[in-house]
Enzyme design. Structure first.
Site, mmCIF file in Angstrom:
data_model
loop_
_atom_site.group_PDB
_atom_site.id
_atom_site.type_symbol
_atom_site.label_atom_id
_atom_site.label_comp_id
_atom_site.label_asym_id
_atom_site.label_seq_id
_atom_site.Cartn_x
_atom_site.Cartn_y
_atom_site.Cartn_z
ATOM 1 N N GLY A 172 0.821 -1.194 0.000
ATOM 2 C CA GLY A 172 0.000 0.000 0.000
ATOM 3 C C GLY A 172 0.860 1.251 0.000
ATOM 4 O O GLY A 172 0.359 2.353 0.210
ATOM 5 N N GLU A 193 5.004 -6.611 0.666
ATOM 6 C CA GLU A 193 4.599 -7.060 -0.677
ATOM 7 C C GLU A 193 4.341 -5.871 -1.590
ATOM 8 O O GLU A 193 3.209 -5.616 -1.990
ATOM 9 C CB GLU A 193 3.304 -7.875 -0.570
ATOM 10 C CG GLU A 193 3.402 -9.063 0.326
ATOM 11 C CD GLU A 193 2.029 -9.543 0.782
ATOM 12 O OE1 GLU A 193 1.024 -8.815 0.629
ATOM 13 O OE2 GLU A 193 1.971 -10.662 1.302
ATOM 14 N N TYR A 219 -10.524 4.033 -11.245
ATOM 15 C CA TYR A 219 -10.139 4.554 -9.921
ATOM 16 C C TYR A 219 -10.111 6.075 -9.865
ATOM 17 O O TYR A 219 -9.665 6.643 -8.870
ATOM 18 C CB TYR A 219 -8.733 4.061 -9.558
ATOM 19 C CG TYR A 219 -8.527 2.571 -9.563
ATOM 20 C CD1 TYR A 219 -9.237 1.748 -8.685
ATOM 21 C CD2 TYR A 219 -7.590 1.985 -10.407
ATOM 22 C CE1 TYR A 219 -9.025 0.384 -8.678
ATOM 23 C CE2 TYR A 219 -7.371 0.617 -10.396
ATOM 24 C CZ TYR A 219 -8.099 -0.174 -9.532
ATOM 25 O OH TYR A 219 -7.871 -1.518 -9.530
ATOM 26 N N CYS A 246 -16.067 2.869 -27.594
ATOM 27 C CA CYS A 246 -17.438 3.343 -27.665
ATOM 28 C C CYS A 246 -18.106 3.329 -26.300
ATOM 29 O O CYS A 246 -18.974 2.517 -25.998
ATOM 30 C CB CYS A 246 -18.216 2.529 -28.686
ATOM 31 S SG CYS A 246 -17.614 2.890 -30.336
ATOM 32 N N GLU A 247 -17.644 4.240 -25.466
ATOM 33 C CA GLU A 247 -18.095 4.453 -24.091
ATOM 34 C C GLU A 247 -17.446 5.765 -23.740
ATOM 35 O O GLU A 247 -16.507 6.165 -24.406
ATOM 36 C CB GLU A 247 -17.476 3.404 -23.159
ATOM 37 C CG GLU A 247 -18.136 2.070 -23.165
ATOM 38 C CD GLU A 247 -18.876 1.768 -21.888
ATOM 39 O OE1 GLU A 247 -18.971 2.655 -21.026
ATOM 40 O OE2 GLU A 247 -19.360 0.643 -21.781
ATOM 41 N N TYR A 276 -0.534 -1.955 -12.837
ATOM 42 C CA TYR A 276 -1.964 -2.058 -13.144
ATOM 43 C C TYR A 276 -2.317 -1.341 -14.455
ATOM 44 O O TYR A 276 -3.411 -0.798 -14.593
ATOM 45 C CB TYR A 276 -2.818 -1.539 -11.971
ATOM 46 C CG TYR A 276 -2.402 -2.141 -10.654
ATOM 47 C CD1 TYR A 276 -2.672 -3.475 -10.367
ATOM 48 C CD2 TYR A 276 -1.677 -1.402 -9.718
ATOM 49 C CE1 TYR A 276 -2.257 -4.040 -9.182
ATOM 50 C CE2 TYR A 276 -1.249 -1.969 -8.522
ATOM 51 C CZ TYR A 276 -1.541 -3.287 -8.263
ATOM 52 O OH TYR A 276 -1.126 -3.845 -7.096
HETATM 53 C C1 LIG Z 1 -2.334 -5.938 -4.529
HETATM 54 C C2 LIG Z 1 -1.646 -6.457 -3.360
HETATM 55 C C3 LIG Z 1 -0.405 -5.921 -2.974
HETATM 56 C C4 LIG Z 1 0.257 -4.772 -3.691
HETATM 57 O O1 LIG Z 1 -0.357 -3.542 -3.498
HETATM 58 P P1 LIG Z 1 0.326 -2.235 -4.103
HETATM 59 O O2 LIG Z 1 -0.557 -1.127 -3.703
HETATM 60 O O3 LIG Z 1 0.413 -2.403 -5.588
HETATM 61 O O4 LIG Z 1 1.691 -2.117 -3.532
HETATM 62 C C5 LIG Z 1 0.223 -6.508 -1.900
HETATM 63 N N1 LIG Z 1 -0.325 -7.551 -1.217
HETATM 64 C C6 LIG Z 1 -1.501 -8.084 -1.568
HETATM 65 C C7 LIG Z 1 -2.040 -9.228 -0.805
HETATM 66 C C8 LIG Z 1 -2.212 -7.560 -2.639
HETATM 67 O O5 LIG Z 1 -3.393 -8.088 -2.961
#
Ligand SMILES: *Cc1c(COP(=O)(O)O)cnc(C)c1O
Length: 407
Positions: A225, A266, A309, A335-336, A363
């Site tokens: 995050g 992660e 988003y 076409c949207e 993404y």
């Molecule tokens: C999507 C996700 C992330 C990565 O999130 P980011 O905002 O791209 O860093 C990490 N862990 C899990 C379990 C996720 O689903």
């Protein structure tokens, strides 16, 4: 480590657009390495491990590159696990964090020997009944912290489908006790684009309280995050500050409890958002009574984040960087209503000019589709100054691939 983040110039991107065609995703490998080194140095005082959340960008070359950097891999589907293994990650360096998948998919991941992160009690019980203490797992908890850039990417709040509520800890303990399952890690991931370091610390506080319930714990996974800037003046998660605070909290915890836990992360966006550029061509300039539209040879079928988003992507006219600035609304050809940007100041756009979208690594391609029977873009990776094609542009035959013509 250089002070200046590596970037690709408009000139280099225009050259790539000319040589490889548009629309094209361009990834700058050195930028990924730079982001990774920043993470390593920010958390050098904790026993940190980083697992690249590959759902953000799964091109096999990106996976291999991230593997060479020394990162692990966070996978949300069994197919991502298999891609990761093909890219060279060992099972020990892969964590499988799906949600709402069936037991079979967990079992498949177990057979490949990767770390397993279980996000509901029903599966925890089934997995425990089947494998007892023979296969340690991680448990995804929901700490009920509201965080993240917007509701769609917030995963830790009370209405979220993710994780097992911390209020169900007694039930978890009952399942663990009755099945004998060994819990090696606890995990949280409260959402994407969290700029406030305090949110992570609050989460860690909750996780450390939970840690007391699990005697076999060796790691706490704080998910991701981390926010990266999309606009020039956007805040970014202060990972250096977070690293410092975490090391304080962890050393105090170790002193008090005599437990030396690893901390896992992660990161997806943090590693690959800024390495990516999406280059499109202005097909038409269309003046209406209300606005001047730039219609480009792409749409939300290629980059959906602005529509899905409401995300902001910086756009630069790389074909006319010195042109006078004008106000445009940049739209796609689907076409949207697919507006990439309203009332955006760009150097004068002429039909045929190349526009580059920034922060397109995470993404971007990954969420693309063939909507409107349009072809998916090519992907190019620039490494040591050399651009290389890492995915050819779709061809017409790709639209029929997998279809069975019975009539
Ligand atoms: C999507 C996700 C992330 C990565 O999130 P980011 O905002 O791209 O860093 C990490 N862990 C899990 C379990 C996720 O689903």
């Amino acid at each position: 480590m250089s002070k200046q983040a590596p970037t690709l110039s408009g000139h280099e991107l225009a050259e790539i657009a000319r040589n490889f065609g548009t629309p094209v995703y361009v990834y700058h490998a050195e930028r990924i390495a730079w982001q990774f080194k920043r993470l390593q140095s920010a958390f050098s005082k904790t026993r940190a491990r980083f697992f690249y959340a590959c759902k953000s960008l799964t091109n096999i070359n990106i996976l291999r590159y991230v593997h060479q950097l020394g990162a692990g891999l966070d996978c949300v589907s069994i197919n991502e696990v298999m891609l990761g293994m093909r890219a060279g990650f060992t099972p020990e360096n892969i964590i499988f964090t799906p949600n709402c998948v069936d037991l079979d998919e967990y079992v498949a991941a177990k057979e490949l020997g990767v770390h397993i992160n279980i996000d509901n009690i029903s599966i925890l019980e089934q997995f425990g009944n089947r494998f007892g203490n023979s296969y340690p797992v991680c448990i995804r908890l929901n700490p009920h912290i509201m965080a993240g850039g917007n509701f769609k990417i917030s995963t830790g709040h009370v209405d979220s489908k993710f994780g097992i509520s911390i209020h169900q800890i007694r039930h978890i303990e009952r399942v663990v006790k009755s099945t004998g399952i060994v819990v090696r890690g606890i995990h949280m991931h409260t959402g994407s684009e969290i700029k406030d370091v305090g949110v992570f610390l609050e989460g860690l506080e909750v996780m450390l309280q939970m840690a007391g319930h699990f005697p076999d714990l060796t790691f706490i996974d704080l998910g991701s995050g981390f926010k990266v800037p999309y606009k020039a003046d956007d805040p970014e998660t202060d990972i250096e500050l977070l690293g410092k605070k975490l090391s304080e909290v962890f050393s105090q915890y170790t002193r008090e409890k005599g437990r030396d836990l690893e901390v896992w992360f992660e990161p997806g966006k943090f590693l690959v958002s800024q390495c990516g550029y999406f280059v499109v061509k202005a097909n038409v300039i269309k003046q209406t009574p209300a606005t001047v539209f730039v219609g480009v040879n792409s749409g939300f079928n290629h980059l959906i984040r602005p529509m899905f988003y409401e995300s902001y992507h910086h756009i630069v006219n790389i074909s006319n960087p010195e042109g006078p600035e004008r106000i445009y609304t940049v739209v796609g050809n689907v076409c949207e209503t697919d507006t990439f940007a309203w009332d955006r100041k760009l150097n004068e756009v002429r039909e045929g000019d190349f526009l580059s979208f920034y922060n397109a690594g995470a993404y971007g391609f990954e969420m693309s589709s063939n909507f409107n029977s349009r072809l998916k873009p090519a992907e190019v990776m620039v490494m040591d100054g050399e651009p290389r094609l890492i995915r050819r542009r779709d061809e017409f035959s790709d639209l029929l691939r997998g279809q069975v013509e019975v009539l």
